[in-house]
Design a protein around this motif. Structure first.
Motif, PDB file in Angstrom:
ATOM      1  N   CYS A  28       0.829  -1.212   0.000  1.00  0.00           N
ATOM      2  CA  CYS A  28       0.000   0.000   0.000  1.00  0.00           C
ATOM      3  C   CYS A  28       0.857   1.253   0.000  1.00  0.00           C
ATOM      4  O   CYS A  28       0.481   2.277  -0.584  1.00  0.00           O
ATOM      5  N   LEU A  29       2.026   1.191   0.654  1.00  0.00           N
ATOM      6  CA  LEU A  29       2.931   2.333   0.634  1.00  0.00           C
ATOM      7  C   LEU A  29       3.382   2.625  -0.795  1.00  0.00           C
ATOM      8  O   LEU A  29       3.381   3.770  -1.243  1.00  0.00           O
ATOM      9  N   ILE A  30       3.751   1.553  -1.532  1.00  0.00           N
ATOM     10  CA  ILE A  30       4.155   1.729  -2.927  1.00  0.00           C
ATOM     11  C   ILE A  30       2.999   2.277  -3.756  1.00  0.00           C
ATOM     12  O   ILE A  30       3.160   3.209  -4.554  1.00  0.00           O
ATOM     13  N   LEU A  31       1.806   1.705  -3.543  1.00  0.00           N
ATOM     14  CA  LEU A  31       0.628   2.169  -4.269  1.00  0.00           C
ATOM     15  C   LEU A  31       0.338   3.632  -3.951  1.00  0.00           C
ATOM     16  O   LEU A  31       0.010   4.431  -4.835  1.00  0.00           O
ATOM     17  N   LYS A  32       0.489   4.001  -2.683  1.00  0.00           N
ATOM     18  CA  LYS A  32       0.186   5.362  -2.260  1.00  0.00           C
ATOM     19  C   LYS A  32       1.154   6.358  -2.900  1.00  0.00           C
ATOM     20  O   LYS A  32       0.760   7.426  -3.366  1.00  0.00           O
ATOM     21  N   ILE A  33       2.451   5.985  -2.940  1.00  0.00           N
ATOM     22  CA  ILE A  33       3.447   6.869  -3.546  1.00  0.00           C
ATOM     23  C   ILE A  33       3.209   6.998  -5.045  1.00  0.00           C
ATOM     24  O   ILE A  33       3.266   8.084  -5.621  1.00  0.00           O
ATOM     25  N   THR A  34       2.899   5.845  -5.689  1.00  0.00           N
ATOM     26  CA  THR A  34       2.643   5.853  -7.135  1.00  0.00           C
ATOM     27  C   THR A  34       1.445   6.729  -7.478  1.00  0.00           C
ATOM     28  O   THR A  34       1.486   7.555  -8.389  1.00  0.00           O
ATOM     29  N   SER A  35       0.338   6.558  -6.719  1.00  0.00           N
ATOM     30  CA  SER A  35      -0.881   7.315  -7.019  1.00  0.00           C
ATOM     31  C   SER A  35      -0.712   8.795  -6.716  1.00  0.00           C
ATOM     32  O   SER A  35      -1.373   9.640  -7.314  1.00  0.00           O
ATOM     33  N   LEU A  36       0.197   9.128  -5.789  1.00  0.00           N
ATOM     34  CA  LEU A  36       0.429  10.530  -5.458  1.00  0.00           C
ATOM     35  C   LEU A  36       0.883  11.311  -6.693  1.00  0.00           C
ATOM     36  O   LEU A  36       0.431  12.422  -6.943  1.00  0.00           O
ATOM     37  N   TYR A  37       1.769  10.704  -7.474  1.00  0.00           N
ATOM     38  CA  TYR A  37       2.253  11.384  -8.682  1.00  0.00           C
ATOM     39  C   TYR A  37       1.131  11.554  -9.701  1.00  0.00           C
ATOM     40  O   TYR A  37       1.049  12.565 -10.393  1.00  0.00           O
ATOM     41  N   GLN A  38       0.227  10.573  -9.771  1.00  0.00           N
ATOM     42  CA  GLN A  38      -0.894  10.671 -10.709  1.00  0.00           C
ATOM     43  C   GLN A  38      -1.855  11.784 -10.301  1.00  0.00           C
ATOM     44  O   GLN A  38      -2.552  12.355 -11.130  1.00  0.00           O
ATOM     45  N   LEU A  39      -1.900  12.070  -8.996  1.00  0.00           N
ATOM     46  CA  LEU A  39      -2.827  13.084  -8.473  1.00  0.00           C
ATOM     47  C   LEU A  39      -2.130  14.411  -8.192  1.00  0.00           C
ATOM     48  O   LEU A  39      -2.671  15.266  -7.500  1.00  0.00           O
ATOM     49  N   ASP A  40      -0.939  14.578  -8.735  1.00  0.00           N
ATOM     50  CA  ASP A  40      -0.114  15.738  -8.409  1.00  0.00           C
ATOM     51  C   ASP A  40      -0.808  17.065  -8.712  1.00  0.00           C
ATOM     52  O   ASP A  40      -0.566  18.065  -8.042  1.00  0.00           O
ATOM     53  N   ALA A  41      -1.684  17.087  -9.724  1.00  0.00           N
ATOM     54  CA  ALA A  41      -2.337  18.342 -10.121  1.00  0.00           C
ATOM     55  C   ALA A  41      -3.432  18.765  -9.146  1.00  0.00           C
ATOM     56  O   ALA A  41      -3.893  19.906  -9.190  1.00  0.00           O
ATOM     57  N   ILE A  42      -3.850  17.860  -8.272  1.00  0.00           N
ATOM     58  CA  ILE A  42      -4.929  18.168  -7.337  1.00  0.00           C
ATOM     59  C   ILE A  42      -4.330  18.573  -5.997  1.00  0.00           C
ATOM     60  O   ILE A  42      -3.514  17.843  -5.427  1.00  0.00           O
ATOM     61  N   PRO A  43      -4.700  19.749  -5.453  1.00  0.00           N
ATOM     62  CA  PRO A  43      -4.142  20.221  -4.181  1.00  0.00           C
ATOM     63  C   PRO A  43      -4.376  19.221  -3.051  1.00  0.00           C
ATOM     64  O   PRO A  43      -5.363  18.479  -3.041  1.00  0.00           O
ATOM     65  N   THR A  44      -3.466  19.229  -2.083  1.00  0.00           N
ATOM     66  CA  THR A  44      -3.536  18.319  -0.937  1.00  0.00           C
ATOM     67  C   THR A  44      -3.938  19.071   0.320  1.00  0.00           C
ATOM     68  O   THR A  44      -3.478  20.186   0.556  1.00  0.00           O
ATOM     69  N   VAL A  45      -4.787  18.463   1.120  1.00  0.00           N
ATOM     70  CA  VAL A  45      -5.025  18.942   2.477  1.00  0.00           C
ATOM     71  C   VAL A  45      -4.250  18.002   3.394  1.00  0.00           C
ATOM     72  O   VAL A  45      -4.545  16.815   3.470  1.00  0.00           O
ATOM     73  N   GLY A  46      -3.258  18.523   4.084  1.00  0.00           N
ATOM     74  CA  GLY A  46      -2.352  17.678   4.850  1.00  0.00           C
ATOM     75  C   GLY A  46      -1.023  17.578   4.119  1.00  0.00           C
ATOM     76  O   GLY A  46      -0.726  18.373   3.230  1.00  0.00           O
TER      77      GLY A  46
END
Length: 506
Positions: A28-46
């Motif tokens: 899940c850590l790998i999946l989370k890091i991978t998906s983070l790059y895919q969602l890079d254009a969307i602002p993060t809360v936290g």
């Protein structure tokens, strides 16, 4: 290419639970890091860092409401870290309408539910892949609510009387959640399986327990890689045992009804008008087995008990904490019942009862997100926001319902808010308890709005009307208004909250 799923499999050749959980976390850590790059254009809360996102995911378990509110205030799509993945949260009519109009092969409600509740393994493979019970609820049940109403009322009256067991004019303190569990379970099962099973104490106990089994089972299964889910569900959850226990109760009923169906056809004399009969009428092939029918009935119990009990318990606590509203509710019910009796039609005229329940659900529903979907392919909103395949997206429903621009004094409990809106707007439908829309999402919205909400509304309105007619209620002396519990996005009525009942004193 080695995917996170491959990595998970490689780490979990052994069935050792601790190794399996470790593998799940790493995958899940790998999946989370991978998906983070895919969602890079969307602002993060936290935090967006790999370590910070884990802390944010832990924080989300206890402070999801506050985290979502921070994002909602930005008036734009944002992402938040949950423990194992990223989630995109949106708000406003544009997004809710586009989610509503999306196809199931674009944004899937069923797959999002399966992700969170592990439906294939907790409720059954066919429940997820062949949900033929949904059109039965949407059509036969809703269409027959008027005919079924005497049974609904008879059961809730009996259930309240037997569960409360009041003597004379004494005040009696009871756990609100447990009391409502009993009443909702019995009343719902009167329509699911009929008499006498709906009053069987073992059936009621297992139906209530099954709700907890599913929630706990989904959590346990979620700790392991997907390929281990069948084994985990079978050997590490209580669900198979509960199913076998339920089959023992349903076997003689199903066999007797099947015999009548075989001899006399679908319209045999004395055929019960209940969910089990309709399921047997529509079932085909393997769905006709006792186990499959049992899984359908248990699934309906899970949905009915999980949603209705939490919703009504909170409404009951709101009434006990605000006794000044008992009299106006009582006067409305008395005036309508005096001229029209108890019926689905008379319930429809109880606007204050309807409004009280709707306002309670606006303030404290069962989740602070709504219209949750899983992207089955990359999905683009009309403003250009892209939701990558596999991402969960949802509407910030609770924040919407607490927006002062939408609801005046939104943080104030105003039990007749929606009754007044109906009077002011001259609108008989828009502000009803069962109505959905982009500004009110406890039941969802669109084609995947809760199909059983008309049954639930009839049941809960009948319960509230019955309470104000036949009982006096209050909180224990010195007790403060019970507060809901929050775990992640889920909202639950306080299971330890007590309400004091006595027979109404005239």
């Amino acid at each position: 290419m080695v995917t996170p799923q491959h990595f998970s499999v490689m780490l979990n050749i052994s069935l050792n639970p601790s190794e399996a959980v470790l593998g799940k976390i790493i995958a899940c850590l790998i999946l989370k890091i991978t998906s983070l790059y895919q969602l890079d254009a969307i602002p993060t809360v936290g935090s967006s860092t790999w370590l910070g996102s884990w802390w944010a995911g832990i924080n989300f378990i206890t402070h999801a409401t506050e985290v979502i509110q921070v994002g909602y205030a930005k008036a734009a799509p944002f992402k938040v870290a949950t423990l194992y993945r990223w989630m995109v949260i949106v708000s406003g009519p544009l997004y809710s309408e586009e989610i509503r109009k999306s196809r199931d092969d674009e944004l899937s409600f069923l797959e999002a539910t399966n992700d969170s509740m592990k439906v294939e393994y907790t409720l059954g493979h066919n429940i997820h892949h062949n949900p033929y019970h949904i059109p039965i609820i949407r059509s036969q049940l809703t269409r027959n609510l008027g005919v079924l109403y005497p049974d609904i009322r008879d059961e809730l009256v009996t259930a309240f009387e037997e569960t409360l067991d009041l003597k004379g004019n004494e005040w009696k303190s009871v756990l609100a959640f447990n009391t409502i569990q009993q009443v909702v379970c019995r009343t719902s099962n009167r329509i699911f399986v009929g008499l006498p099973l709906c009053r069987n104490s073992d059936w009621v106990d297992l139906s209530i327990k099954f709700t907890l089994d599913v929630v706990k089972g989904a959590f346990v299964i979620g700790l392991f890689p997907k390929f281990m889910a069948p084994l985990v569900a079978r050997f590490m959850t209580s669900i198979p045992g509960s199913t076998r226990r339920a089959m023992k109760h349903l076997r003689p009923i199903v066999e007797e009804r099947q015999k009548s169906l075989d001899e006399y056809g679908d319209a045999w004399a004395g055929k019960p008008k209940d969910i089990l009969s309709w399921l047997m009428d529509e079932a085909e092939g393997s769905e006709r087995t006792l186990k499959s029918l049992t899984q359908r009935v248990l699934t309906l119990n899970f949905v009915a008990i999980h949603a209705s009990v939490y919703s009504f318990t909170q409404a009951l606590c709101n009434l006990a904490a605000n006794p000044q509203y008992i009299q106006p509710l009582r006067e409305e019910v008395e005036s309508i019942v005096k001229t029209e009796g108890w019926s689905r039609g008379s319930l429809a005229k109880m606007r204050k009862i309807d409004s009280f329940l709707k306002e309670s659900q606006r303030m404290e529903g069962i989740d602070c997100l709504g219209m949750t979907r899983k992207a089955m392919k990359d999905f683009m909103f009309s403003d250009g926001t892209v939701i990558p395949k596999g991402t969960i997206v949802a509407i910030a429903s609770r924040s919407t319902q607490f927006d002062d621009k939408i609801y005046e004094n939104a943080d104030m409990f105003d039990p007749f808010r929606f009754a007044n809106m109906r009077d002011e707007d001259g609108e008989g439908v828009k502000h009803q308890f069962v109505s959905t829309g982009p500004e009110y999402l406890p039941f969802g919205h669109g084609k995947h709005a809760c199909p059983g909400r008309f049954f639930a509304a009839n049941e809960l309105k009948s319960m509230l009307a019955h309470i104000v007619m036949w009982y006096d209620i209050k909180l224990e002396d010195g007790a403060s208004s019970p507060q809901c519990m929050r775990i992640g996005t889920a909202i639950a009525a306080d299971p330890n909250a007590k309400v004091v009942f006595r027979k109404r004193v005239y």
